[in-house]
Design a protein around this motif. Structure first.
Motif, PDB file in Angstrom:
ATOM      1  N   PHE A 132       0.600   3.916  -2.845  1.00 34.94           N
ATOM      2  CA  PHE A 132       0.301   5.288  -2.452  1.00 34.94           C
ATOM      3  C   PHE A 132       1.365   6.244  -2.989  1.00 34.94           C
ATOM      4  O   PHE A 132       1.048   7.333  -3.463  1.00 34.94           O
ATOM      5  N   PHE A 167      -1.363   9.982   3.813  1.00 36.43           N
ATOM      6  CA  PHE A 167      -1.315   8.518   3.950  1.00 36.43           C
ATOM      7  C   PHE A 167      -1.845   8.098   5.309  1.00 36.43           C
ATOM      8  O   PHE A 167      -2.642   7.163   5.417  1.00 36.43           O
ATOM      9  N   TYR A 203      -5.725   8.745   5.253  1.00 37.94           N
ATOM     10  CA  TYR A 203      -6.474   7.822   4.398  1.00 37.94           C
ATOM     11  C   TYR A 203      -6.440   6.402   4.940  1.00 37.94           C
ATOM     12  O   TYR A 203      -7.452   5.719   4.969  1.00 37.94           O
ATOM     13  N   SER A 204      -5.272   5.951   5.360  1.00 35.72           N
ATOM     14  CA  SER A 204      -5.148   4.562   5.799  1.00 35.72           C
ATOM     15  C   SER A 204      -5.855   4.308   7.122  1.00 35.72           C
ATOM     16  O   SER A 204      -6.334   3.202   7.368  1.00 35.72           O
ATOM     17  N   ARG A 207       0.823  -1.211   0.000  1.00 34.55           N
ATOM     18  CA  ARG A 207       0.000   0.000   0.000  1.00 34.55           C
ATOM     19  C   ARG A 207       0.854   1.257   0.000  1.00 34.55           C
ATOM     20  O   ARG A 207       0.508   2.242  -0.653  1.00 34.55           O
ATOM     21  N   ASN A 256      -6.208   6.250  -5.639  1.00 32.27           N
ATOM     22  CA  ASN A 256      -6.161   5.623  -4.321  1.00 32.27           C
ATOM     23  C   ASN A 256      -7.353   4.717  -4.067  1.00 32.27           C
ATOM     24  O   ASN A 256      -7.210   3.637  -3.505  1.00 32.27           O
ATOM     25  N   GLY A 293       0.781   9.194  -5.503  1.00 34.13           N
ATOM     26  CA  GLY A 293       1.256  10.535  -5.145  1.00 34.13           C
ATOM     27  C   GLY A 293       2.170  11.115  -6.204  1.00 34.13           C
ATOM     28  O   GLY A 293       2.099  12.311  -6.515  1.00 34.13           O
ATOM     29  N   TYR A 321     -12.790  11.054   2.885  1.00 29.89           N
ATOM     30  CA  TYR A 321     -11.674  11.265   1.957  1.00 29.89           C
ATOM     31  C   TYR A 321     -11.506  12.756   1.676  1.00 29.89           C
ATOM     32  O   TYR A 321     -10.393  13.275   1.671  1.00 29.89           O
ATOM     33  N   THR A 374      -4.945   1.670  -4.545  1.00 36.07           N
ATOM     34  CA  THR A 374      -4.182   1.634  -3.299  1.00 36.07           C
ATOM     35  C   THR A 374      -4.947   1.004  -2.148  1.00 36.07           C
ATOM     36  O   THR A 374      -4.494   0.043  -1.537  1.00 36.07           O
ATOM     37  N   PHE A 375      -6.127   1.540  -1.849  1.00 34.74           N
ATOM     38  CA  PHE A 375      -6.861   1.099  -0.666  1.00 34.74           C
ATOM     39  C   PHE A 375      -8.097   0.278  -1.000  1.00 34.74           C
ATOM     40  O   PHE A 375      -8.556  -0.501  -0.179  1.00 34.74           O
ATOM     41  N   THR A 402      -5.867  11.808  -7.750  1.00 32.32           N
ATOM     42  CA  THR A 402      -5.344  10.864  -6.752  1.00 32.32           C
ATOM     43  C   THR A 402      -6.457  10.163  -5.980  1.00 32.32           C
ATOM     44  O   THR A 402      -6.265   9.041  -5.524  1.00 32.32           O
TER      45      THR A 402
END
Length: 129
Positions: A7, A114, A117-118, A3, A52, A11, A71, A56-57, A48
């Motif tokens: 990410f 990060f 979001y995470s 991740r 993401n 980015g 978000y 990513t997520f 992004t």
């Protein structure tokens, strides 16, 4: 670790959109570096978000509206941090190339976003990837 890498790639892609639009607006319009950056940040944030959420997520277990609101909150706070660092650099160092100021500000905001979001947006309730 996967991740973090995804990410970072998102980015980096966002940075290219941000810096590219900033450079284009500075070249093609009478906008100064502070106003032009507002448009560049907005475009990069939308791009992004898509990267993401898609790569990513993944989608969270929350409703789309709740996920979007979370978000957006993290994204706006990261954009404000990014813009504050960028503005401080441009104002403190007028000879500094604006795109270099974008790079520095983006790195600072990347750490912040990060973590947000995470943990806050896609946290424990998100499907694993």
């Amino acid at each position: 670790m996967k991740r973090v890498l995804l990410f970072a790639v998102a980015g980096a892609a966002g940075f290219l959109v941000d810096a590219g639009i900033l450079a284009l607006l500075l070249w093609a319009t009478p906008l100064g570096p502070l106003v032009a950056r507002l448009f560049a940040i907005a475009a990069a944030m939308l791009f992004t978000f898509w990267l993401n959420r898609t790569f990513t997520f993944g989608h969270s277990a929350r409703s789309l509206s709740a996920e979007g609101a979370r978000y957006g909150g993290v994204g706006i706070s990261a954009a404000l941090l990014n813009y504050a660092v960028y503005s401080a650099l441009v104002l403190a160092f007028p000879a500094l190339w604006p795109v270099l100021a974008v790079a520095i500000a983006s790195l600072v905001a990347m750490v912040w976003s990060f973590l947000g979001y995470s943990r806050f947006v896609f946290g424990a309730s998100s499907p694993s990837k």
